[in-house]
Design an enzyme around this catalytic site. Structure first.
Site, PDB file in Angstrom:
ATOM      1  N   GLY B  42      41.189 -52.425 -45.843  1.00 38.62           N
ATOM      2  CA  GLY B  42      42.454 -52.652 -45.153  1.00 38.62           C
ATOM      3  C   GLY B  42      43.603 -52.327 -46.100  1.00 38.62           C
ATOM      4  N   ALA B  44      45.106 -54.059 -48.392  1.00 36.34           N
ATOM      5  CA  ALA B  44      44.873 -54.436 -49.784  1.00 36.34           C
ATOM      6  C   ALA B  44      43.776 -53.573 -50.403  1.00 36.34           C
ATOM      7  CB  ALA B  44      44.503 -55.911 -49.862  1.00 36.34           C
ATOM      8  N   GLY B  45      42.670 -53.422 -49.710  1.00 40.09           N
ATOM      9  CA  GLY B  45      41.531 -52.701 -50.271  1.00 40.09           C
ATOM     10  C   GLY B  45      41.808 -51.224 -50.462  1.00 40.09           C
ATOM     11  N   ARG B 337      56.977 -69.981 -35.688  1.00 31.41           N
ATOM     12  CA  ARG B 337      55.715 -69.859 -34.963  1.00 31.41           C
ATOM     13  C   ARG B 337      54.991 -71.191 -34.783  1.00 31.41           C
ATOM     14  NH1 ARG B 337      53.238 -64.367 -37.797  1.00 31.41           N
ATOM     15  NH2 ARG B 337      54.726 -62.965 -36.837  1.00 31.41           N
ATOM     16  N   GLU B 432      44.746 -60.906 -47.370  1.00 31.99           N
ATOM     17  CA  GLU B 432      44.537 -62.142 -46.618  1.00 31.99           C
ATOM     18  C   GLU B 432      43.333 -62.923 -47.158  1.00 31.99           C
ATOM     19  OE1 GLU B 432      44.233 -61.581 -42.355  1.00 31.99           O
ATOM     20  OE2 GLU B 432      44.014 -63.729 -41.972  1.00 31.99           O
TER      21      GLU B 432
END
Lengths: 248, 644, 255
Positions: B42, B44-45, B337, B432
């Site tokens: 994702g 980050a990766g 939220r 995350e």
């Protein structure tokens, strides 16, 4: 709703597949197509039968992982929609639905309805990038891009790489996919330094992967869930011919 | 063991700069001698894998999807924050830092959050240079919008698909490295364990999801960029494949899990339509800018609505309760939220919910259409309205939308220090998957920022320090630890495959989700949590007896894949409940009914709970050990959030 | 040169060959149709026969005609190569043919092209071959330059030493091979007329896709050019030209 499904089952890439008929019963019209398959699969598992394999992940129409040719249409009968966003209300009670995988030599079947689309990755690896390393780049606002061009580039960038264009094309051509990426960078100033190299490298890789050629039927555009336009293909042609015959 | 977060001393604004200088560097000629394993592709990766490969390391990257581009970062809609102050509206690194700390309800580290705000500006530069097509103004410069109730416009966006565009940017950088041979990409590969040699992470065990082959891969460092665990709730806005397995396996090998109870529930999702529901779809929060949230004033009217006897439009103005506007006159429909979500749950629990299930509230655009005209409303929200209609078959221009909160993001995750290293040396967690920057609640448009900050601008520096220290000698993959871990993984697979019970994996997953949602969801209390813990524990025991896992290992086997993931969710669920029970306060995404202000707002207990709860695994069926990392606030004053 | 061969053997390069030969053939159609309009002149075929002689004996045009023949062959052969390669790209066919919203002709260019190729062979055997091999009847025209009246008569081979045109005593005398008569005779056969009309219908469908498609291949498909290209492709190439050609056999059949 009660439906009859004719589903392509194939153990792996080397075996031959066949259609198997299943009943999908008590299906709610509010289910998505994949949720309907979930229900069928859960029933199969309960009966200790192997569930139907299909690719899917985000289920909100953006990851590009879901596929399926449904009654002859990639991503089913609804335009501009991925299979995961297709709902059963698009079908009628007692319908027979034929479900097939993407069929292309370059997309070998992994199992049942799941296919290997890594050819797409390899095409992107051949040149689908701007060669900038992390860090040492100019301030974002030093590059001004006219809004019309930015918007047009964006339209090309919305491709989710699902492969419906290949599935829809009678020649299993990948040109809509490849041209969307080439176009995005060809339009943006960031893409200019490698513009022609990129077009050449990506087209050559696409050919090497064994996709068919474009015969301009525009089936890809009609079936693209993100409505990528065939004008991208025209632009790719221009970029490629310029690369080959003019820029040398 | 005392937790050392390794936050550099000194003034906030100089911490990162000074720290970078103090980190050891790896000799350029030696970099190619190091292998770095990156799990997950994702934001980050992919950004970490690309950046490390550019530096010269050998990278092996893994994803369970068929392509690195499918990672769930792709589904982020709204945008990415950066303290560029392009709008001249008073934004600054400090303001973004402050907003993030405050938004996180003072449960995050000052040092980490300041660094995040600091590098946010570089992220935008980087992405633009890659050709990411952010929205622009007519002058050709970048456009910004205000997002999630922020007072400044600092959110960069790419229509409703910022996540996809940013991920494709990182994916393109990754592709460039794959092409150059510096990254070896393994797709359809799922990490099932981490290999520890002499207490250091030196490899992973994966299962090839096509051939079923269990493989070991060695590396000098292992980076887990495997996302969040929202799917523990079964229904969430996460992708179907999103799972906790990599992080949980690492946890069981010694990496602490921090603040697992902090879950973000997003208020504007499309409600559940039936038991078949497989996931929930989020609609951008921006809808609350022009939509008004309401429910019928009385249960009686709500009951008639639920039965379909009357329609929303037939309810008179005086019979409607615009509860957010009533309770929060200054923020109204734009409260954060967690507040919006909790209030929706409250009115539904009170019997005022709408829709067949009674688990929904209205988001009404009738007034906006009257005020702005339908074309203007369509221009602002047309695509969202279309999406809503596609899913629900209702036309939001004519009848109010039905919305309900859904699990969206998990702030908790693997505990990491300032260098993003977990409590296992050589094992890192990014994005995350770690717990580090959002505290108890994440601000809108900050998830993308954190993923890319970790991958592009933090890990390339910090991992170098560790690598320089351990030296470039090749990792010996013939060490018995590799074979042993592999054998353990195989044993677990075999055990799962031997289970031919009566209940499907999905049924267990759904049951777990219901327990978690009911008792460890939007609001929690000690009594329910204790009950839930027993229920999850029982469910887990039953799972290992009664689940059906079909097929064999040496093939594509989705029921095996799912079973392994759900087994881990079952264990994680218990830890989340433990954490929620331990935290006797309300903060951000963790609302304990016992701890609220007289107005019903979250009541923090800063004296006793201003700490990170990092849990250490002690063995099967053993209670986990709590390690506390005290949070120190030197630059902000802790206050009670108020949106009245 | 090796670079060029690489470029031309790519999928895009092969399409470029189809596109360039196709467009060249399109341009030929305009010339051919304009010339053949002489058939409608009520002069006993004088103008048409003069035109036929000019087209077959003027060197630059002869050169172009060889280009034309090779274009036809290349267009056909490349179409075969591309089709075979495309078939390989999908070895397992769909059980249900994808519905894709494309126009019929775009998916059936091969069928249409095959009809056209057969047509070209028949057409050339009928006229080009006979004309070039001297199997055509001969004719002499005598035009009174004062009155403008033309008389014609069939002549025998002994009176014909090759195409001549000269003025003798105020009378223009032209001796020529009578391709006009050949045409007129040929189109007395109903089945040939029908075949021509069918072929022209195929031409229409081939070009309604082909002409616009060529510009897509060249990369000239954008919102600026598209309306013009579409207009020319539809009105000129798939309506006017096929109708013009089909009118000729019909005209002679009913004359």
């Amino acid at each position: 709703m009660n439906l009859t499904l004719k589903v392509w089952r194939q153990k792996n890439s080397t075996s031959t597949g066949k259609f198997v008929t299943y009943k999908a019963e008590e299906i709610s019209p509010d289910m998505s197509f994949l949720e309907m398959l979930d229900v069928v699969n859960e029933g199969l598992v309960k009966k200790k039968e192997e569930p139907i394999q299909f690719d899917h992940d985000c289920r909100e129409g953006i990851c590009g992982m879901c596929s399926l040719v449904i009654n002859g249409e990639p991503h089913g009968p609804k335009r501009a929609t991925t299979t995961c966003q297709l709902h059963m209300r698009s079908f009628k009670d007692k319908d027979t639905i034929v479900i097939e995988p993407w069929r292309a030599n370059s997309f070998p079947v992994v199992k049942d309805l799941a296919v290997d689309r890594s050819a797409f990755d390899r095409i992107q690896q051949a040149g689908g990038y701007v060669s900038v390393g992390t860090g040492g780049v100019p301030d974002a606002n030093e590059i001004a891009i006219p809004k019309v061009i930015a918007d047009e580039a964006f339209n090309s960038a919305t491709c989710i790489g699902c492969g419906a264009c290949v599935a829809a094309c009678k020649n299993a051509s990948a040109m809509l996919f490849v041209s969307a990426k080439i176009s995005q960078y060809a339009m943006l100033p960031q893409g200019q330094p490698e513009r022609y190299q990129r077009a050449e490298a990506m087209v050559m890789k696409m050919d090497e992967e064994g996709f068919g050629s474009c015969t301009n039927t525009y089936a890809c555009e009609a079936q693209c869930p993100k409505e990528i336009k065939v004008t991208n293909i025209a632009r790719m042609n221009r970029e490629f011919f310029t690369a080959e015959f003019i820029k040398g | 063991m005392k937790l050392d977060a390794k936050i550099p001393v000194g003034p906030l604004a100089e911490k990162w700069t000074k720290h970078k200088f103090n980190l050891k560097l790896v000799n350029p000629a030696n970099k190619r001698k190091y292998d770095v394993i990156v799990v997950g592709t994702g934001l980050a990766g992919a950004s970490a894998a690309a950046s490390l490969a550019e530096l010269g390391y050998n990278v092996k990257a893994f994803c369970f999807q068929d392509s690195p581009r499918r990672a769930h970062s792709i589904a982020a809609q709204g945008g990415i924050n950066a303290a560029k102050n392009y709008q001249n509206d008073g934004d600054s690194v400090f303001r973004l830092f402050y907003d993030t700390i405050k938004g996180g309800d003072y449960r995050s580290r000052e040092g980490n959050v300041y660094r995040l705000a600091e590098v946010s500006v570089n992220i935008i530069d980087q992405c633009v240079a890659q050709g990411v097509p952010f929205a622009r103004e007519y002058g050709g410069l970048l456009d910004n919008r205000s997002f999630g109730g922020a007072q400044v416009s600092r959110t960069f966006y790419a229509r409703g698909q910022t996540g996809q565009q940013l991920l494709l940017g990182a994916y393109s950088a990754l592709n460039r490295q794959i092409n150059q041979g510096t990254v070896k990409m393994y797709t359809r590969s799922e990490m099932l364990d981490v290999v520890l040699v002499d207490g250091k992470a030196q490899g992973i065990v994966t299962r090839n999801l096509v051939s079923g082959e269990v493989e070991t891969h060695a590396g000098h460092a292992v980076l887990l960029c495997t996302g969040g665990y929202g799917n523990v709730f079964y229904l969430s806005t996460n992708a179907m494949g999103s799972n906790v397995t990599a992080a949980w396996r690492a946890h069981k090998r010694g990496a602490y899990m921090a603040n697992p109870c902090y879950t973000q529930i997003h208020p504007t999702c499309i409600p559940v339509s039936g038991d078949h529901q497989s996931k929930l779809t989020l609609m951008s929060e921006s809808l609350r800018n022009d939509g008004r949230v309401w429910v019928p004033k009385t249960k009686e009217i709500a009951a008639r609505l639920q039965k379909g006897e009357i329609k929303a439009k037939e309810i008179k103005e005086e019979d409607r309760d615009y509860y957010l506007e009533r309770k929060y006159p200054s923020f109204g429909n734009l409260v954060p939220r967690d507040v919006a979500s909790r209030n929706a749950k409250e009115v539904c629990d009170n019997g005022q919910g709408v829709g067949k299930s009674g688990l929904a509230v209205y988001l009404d655009f009738a007034d906006s259409i009257k005020r702005l005209g339908q074309p203007e409303v369509a221009a602002r929200y047309g695509n969202l309205f279309d999406m809503y209609q596609q899913i629900t078959d209702e036309n939001p221009y004519e009848t109010p939308m039905r919305i309900y909160p859904a699990v969206h993001y998990t702030m908790g995750g693997l505990w990491v220090d300032y260098n993003l290293m977990t409590s296992v040396p050589g094992l890192y967690a990014l994005g995350e998957a770690n717990f580090s920057d959002h505290g108890a609640n994440r601000l809108g448009a900050s998830a993308l920022m954190q993923g890319l900050a970790d991958g592009y601008f933090v890990i390339p520096y910090t991992v170098g320090d560790y690598l320089a220290n351990i030296g470039p000698a090749p990792i010996d993959a013939t060490r018995p630890e590799f074979a042993k871990t592999k054998a353990e993984v195989q044993e677990r697979i075999n055990k799962l495959l031997s289970l031919r019970g009566t209940k499907t994996v999905d049924e267990y997953h759904r049951d777990l989700g219901k327990i978690m949602w009911e008792y460890c969801g939007m609001s929690r209390n000690a009594e329910d949590l204790k009950r839930a813990k027993a229920m999850v524990s029982e469910l887990r025991a039953d799972f290992w007896k009664n689940v059906i896992v079909l097929g064999e290992n040496e093939e594509v086997n989705q029921s095996l894949e799912k079973a392994g993931r759900v087994a881990d969710f079952l264990e994680l669920g218990e830890l989340m409940i433990d954490d929620a029970l331990n935290r006797d306060e309300s903060c951000g995404g963790h609302f304990r009914e016992e701890y609220q202000t007289p107005e019903g707002e979250a009541l923090r207990n800063d004296d006793e709970f201003a700490y990170v709860a990092a849990w250490g695994y002690k063995g099967d069926n053993m209670p986990e050990e709590l390690h506390k990392e005290e949070l120190e606030f030197e630059n902000v004053k802790l206050t009670q959030r108020s949106y009245k | 040169m090796s670079n060029f061969s690489k470029a031309f053997s790519s999928t895009l390069g092969r399409k470029l060959i189809m596109c360039l030969t196709g467009l060249f053939l399109c341009s030929f159609l305009i010339v051919h149709l304009t010339g053949n309009f002489q058939l409608f002149k009520n002069d006993g075929g004088l103008a048409f026969n003069q035109y036929a002689h000019f087209m077959t004996h003027f060197t630059p045009i002869k050169v172009v005609s060889y280009l034309l023949y090779s274009s036809i062959l290349i267009h056909t052969i490349w179409a075969l190569i591309i089709t075979l390669k495309n078939k390989k790209a999908r070895p397992v066919a769909y059980a249900i043919t994808p519905k894709d919203g494309s126009i019929w002709s775009s998916r059936n260019m091969g069928v249409l092209g095959t009809i056209l190729f057969v047509f070209i062979v028949v057409h050339m055997a009928n006229f080009w071959y006979k004309y070039h091999q001297g199997y055509t009847p001969l004719i002499e025209y005598r035009t009174d330059l004062n009155s403008g009246a033309t008389m014609s008569r069939t002549i025998s081979e002994s009176e014909f030493t090759g195409y001549v045109s000269y003025i003798d005593n105020g009378i223009e005398i032209t001796k020529s091979e009578d391709l006009y008569l050949e045409v007129s005779n040929a189109f007395q056969q109903w089945w040939l007329v029908l075949f021509y009309v069918i072929a022209m219908a195929a031409l229409s469908f081939h070009l309604v896709h082909g002409f616009q498609s060529a510009f897509q291949t060249l990369g000239w498909n954008n919102s600026k050019y598209r309306p013009l290209i579409k207009f020319i492709g539809v009105w000129i190439f798939s309506i006017l030209i096929p109708i013009g050609f089909a009118a000729m056999p019909i005209y002679f059949f009913f004359k």
